[in-house]
Every structure is written in C-alpha cells, then in structure tokens.
Design a protein around this motif. Structure first.
Motif, PDB file in Angstrom:
ATOM      1  N   MET A  54       0.691  -1.219  -0.022  1.00 54.26           N
ATOM      2  CA  MET A  54      -0.055  -0.130   0.167  1.00 54.26           C
ATOM      3  C   MET A  54       0.901   1.240   0.032  1.00 54.26           C
ATOM      4  SD  MET A  54      -2.579   1.032   2.927  1.00 54.26           S
ATOM      5  CE  MET A  54      -3.604   2.633   2.733  1.00 54.26           C
ATOM      6  N   ASN A  55       0.632   2.037  -0.933  1.00 54.11           N
ATOM      7  CA  ASN A  55       1.309   3.366  -1.042  1.00 54.11           C
ATOM      8  C   ASN A  55       0.907   4.323   0.380  1.00 54.11           C
ATOM      9  OD1 ASN A  55       2.001   6.232  -1.308  1.00 54.11           O
ATOM     10  ND2 ASN A  55       1.795   5.777  -3.620  1.00 54.11           N
ATOM     11  N   PRO A  56       1.835   4.835   1.245  1.00 58.18           N
ATOM     12  CA  PRO A  56       1.513   5.576   2.270  1.00 58.18           C
ATOM     13  C   PRO A  56       0.657   6.580   2.080  1.00 58.18           C
ATOM     14  CG  PRO A  56       3.870   5.197   2.174  1.00 58.18           C
ATOM     15  CD  PRO A  56       3.131   4.793   1.009  1.00 58.18           C
ATOM     16  N   ILE A  57       0.657   7.068   1.065  1.00 59.14           N
ATOM     17  CA  ILE A  57      -0.413   8.511   0.749  1.00 59.14           C
ATOM     18  C   ILE A  57      -1.956   7.918   0.554  1.00 59.14           C
ATOM     19  CG2 ILE A  57       1.528   9.906   0.783  1.00 59.14           C
ATOM     20  CD1 ILE A  57       1.125  10.129  -2.212  1.00 59.14           C
ATOM     21  N   GLU A  58      -2.116   6.589   0.138  1.00 58.84           N
ATOM     22  CA  GLU A  58      -3.201   6.345  -0.724  1.00 58.84           C
ATOM     23  C   GLU A  58      -4.235   5.866   0.590  1.00 58.84           C
ATOM     24  OE1 GLU A  58      -3.175   3.213  -3.646  1.00 58.84           O
ATOM     25  OE2 GLU A  58      -2.114   2.166  -2.276  1.00 58.84           O
ATOM     26  N   ALA A  59      -5.630   6.195   0.203  1.00 59.36           N
ATOM     27  CA  ALA A  59      -6.648   5.533   0.897  1.00 59.36           C
ATOM     28  C   ALA A  59      -6.874   3.952   0.967  1.00 59.36           C
ATOM     29  CB  ALA A  59      -7.915   6.128   0.666  1.00 59.36           C
ATOM     30  N   ILE A  60      -7.283   3.709   1.947  1.00 59.12           N
ATOM     31  CA  ILE A  60      -7.487   2.137   2.079  1.00 59.12           C
ATOM     32  C   ILE A  60      -8.392   1.692   0.786  1.00 59.12           C
ATOM     33  CG2 ILE A  60      -8.386   0.086   3.336  1.00 59.12           C
ATOM     34  CD1 ILE A  60      -7.385   1.180   5.714  1.00 59.12           C
ATOM     35  N   SER A  61      -9.676   2.318   0.659  1.00 61.22           N
ATOM     36  CA  SER A  61     -10.483   2.124  -0.500  1.00 61.22           C
ATOM     37  C   SER A  61      -9.673   2.068  -1.993  1.00 61.22           C
ATOM     38  CB  SER A  61     -11.516   2.998  -0.760  1.00 61.22           C
ATOM     39  OG  SER A  61     -10.918   4.290  -0.866  1.00 61.22           O
ATOM     40  N   GLU A  62      -8.744   3.033  -2.026  1.00 58.82           N
ATOM     41  CA  GLU A  62      -7.885   3.042  -3.314  1.00 58.82           C
ATOM     42  C   GLU A  62      -7.016   1.828  -3.423  1.00 58.82           C
ATOM     43  OE1 GLU A  62      -7.058   7.668  -4.302  1.00 58.82           O
ATOM     44  OE2 GLU A  62      -6.060   6.746  -2.488  1.00 58.82           O
ATOM     45  N   MET A  63      -6.347   1.314  -2.205  1.00 58.81           N
ATOM     46  CA  MET A  63      -5.504   0.466  -2.414  1.00 58.81           C
ATOM     47  C   MET A  63      -6.325  -0.982  -2.478  1.00 58.81           C
ATOM     48  SD  MET A  63      -4.699  -2.528  -0.160  1.00 58.81           S
ATOM     49  CE  MET A  63      -4.873  -2.156   1.452  1.00 58.81           C
ATOM     50  N   PHE A  64      -7.321  -1.134  -1.863  1.00 57.69           N
ATOM     51  CA  PHE A  64      -8.259  -2.199  -2.224  1.00 57.69           C
ATOM     52  C   PHE A  64      -8.588  -2.449  -3.321  1.00 57.69           C
ATOM     53  CE2 PHE A  64     -12.267  -5.012  -1.650  1.00 57.69           C
ATOM     54  CZ  PHE A  64     -11.638  -6.015  -1.330  1.00 57.69           C
ATOM     55  N   PHE A  67      -5.885  -3.884  -5.421  1.00 56.17           N
ATOM     56  CA  PHE A  67      -5.764  -4.877  -5.037  1.00 56.17           C
ATOM     57  C   PHE A  67      -6.746  -5.993  -5.787  1.00 56.17           C
ATOM     58  CE2 PHE A  67      -6.042  -8.615  -2.294  1.00 56.17           C
ATOM     59  CZ  PHE A  67      -4.669  -9.025  -2.257  1.00 56.17           C
ATOM     60  N   SER A  68      -7.963  -5.763  -5.796  1.00 57.57           N
ATOM     61  CA  SER A  68      -9.079  -6.413  -6.504  1.00 57.57           C
ATOM     62  C   SER A  68      -8.739  -6.443  -7.671  1.00 57.57           C
ATOM     63  CB  SER A  68     -10.419  -5.522  -5.933  1.00 57.57           C
ATOM     64  OG  SER A  68     -10.786  -5.693  -4.681  1.00 57.57           O
ATOM     65  N   LYS A  69      -8.230  -5.494  -8.665  1.00 58.10           N
ATOM     66  CA  LYS A  69      -8.275  -5.649  -9.935  1.00 58.10           C
ATOM     67  C   LYS A  69      -7.203  -6.719 -10.394  1.00 58.10           C
ATOM     68  CE  LYS A  69      -6.893  -2.531 -13.843  1.00 58.10           C
ATOM     69  NZ  LYS A  69      -6.398  -1.020 -14.251  1.00 58.10           N
ATOM     70  N   MET A  70      -5.941  -6.331  -9.489  1.00 58.25           N
ATOM     71  CA  MET A  70      -4.961  -7.390  -9.718  1.00 58.25           C
ATOM     72  C   MET A  70      -5.198  -8.814  -9.501  1.00 58.25           C
ATOM     73  SD  MET A  70      -1.270  -7.391  -7.706  1.00 58.25           S
ATOM     74  CE  MET A  70      -2.282  -7.202  -6.093  1.00 58.25           C
TER      75      MET A  70
END
Length: 104
Positions: A54-64, A67-70
């Motif tokens: 996870m990028n430290p400056i991104e929101a959990i929703s963005e990370m998820f 991740f889901s796309k991957m």
C-alpha cells in the motif's frame, strides 16, 4: 504474399510449397509468440502480487480497488488464492507507519 508480410516473416515461409503451408507456419510462429507474451504477462502479474504494498499516501479504498483489480486479472489467468491468503497479503501490504499508528 511477399508484399503482404514483413521480410523477416517471408524469409521463414518462403520455402513453403503452398499458401496453406505458409499460413500454417505463420500461425504456428505467432501462436508461439502470443504464448510467450501471455507467460511473461502472467509472471509479471504474479510478481506484482508478491511485491504489492500500500502506498502510504493512498486511502485504503484506493489500495483495495487496486488489489481487487490485480486479483481479478490473476483469476482470469487461472491463478487463484484462498481468502485467508488474500487477507494475509492485504494485512502485510499496509505501510509500517500505519501499523504503528493503528496497531494500538
């Protein structure tokens, strides 16, 4: 035929006796090429999964969402992970700063 394809491809099929034989050889050449590309893409995606953070400056929703796309791309290539593997991967992907702040 010589004018219709690249000289490199023509040199591979110029000794063929018929158009059918040429077409068959060209299909074999390009099928192999696409399989190599697919294998490279698959390996690249697995590597992306293994290195995912996870990028430290991104929101959990963005990370998820990322991740889901991957994971969906990996599933489409036949690579499946159990739910527990995915949860562990997500938990390990959080930045260490996030663990310090939210871990207590």
């Amino acid at each position: 035929m010589q004018c219709a394809i690249h000289p490199d491809e023509y040199s591979r099929v110029s000794m063929c006796i018929s158009m059918k034989e040429m077409w068959g050889k060209l299909k074999l050449i390009y099928k192999g090429t696409s399989e190599v590309k697919e294998t490279k893409a698959n390996n690249l995606l697995v590597h992306e999964y293994e290195m995912f953070k996870m990028n430290p400056i991104e929101a959990i929703s963005e990370m998820f969402a990322q991740f889901s796309k991957m994971i969906n791309s990996l599933k489409s290539l036949g690579k499946n992970y159990t739910d527990s593997e995915l949860v562990r991967k997500i938990l390990r992907s959080f930045p260490s700063v996030w663990h310090t702040i939210h871990g207590h």
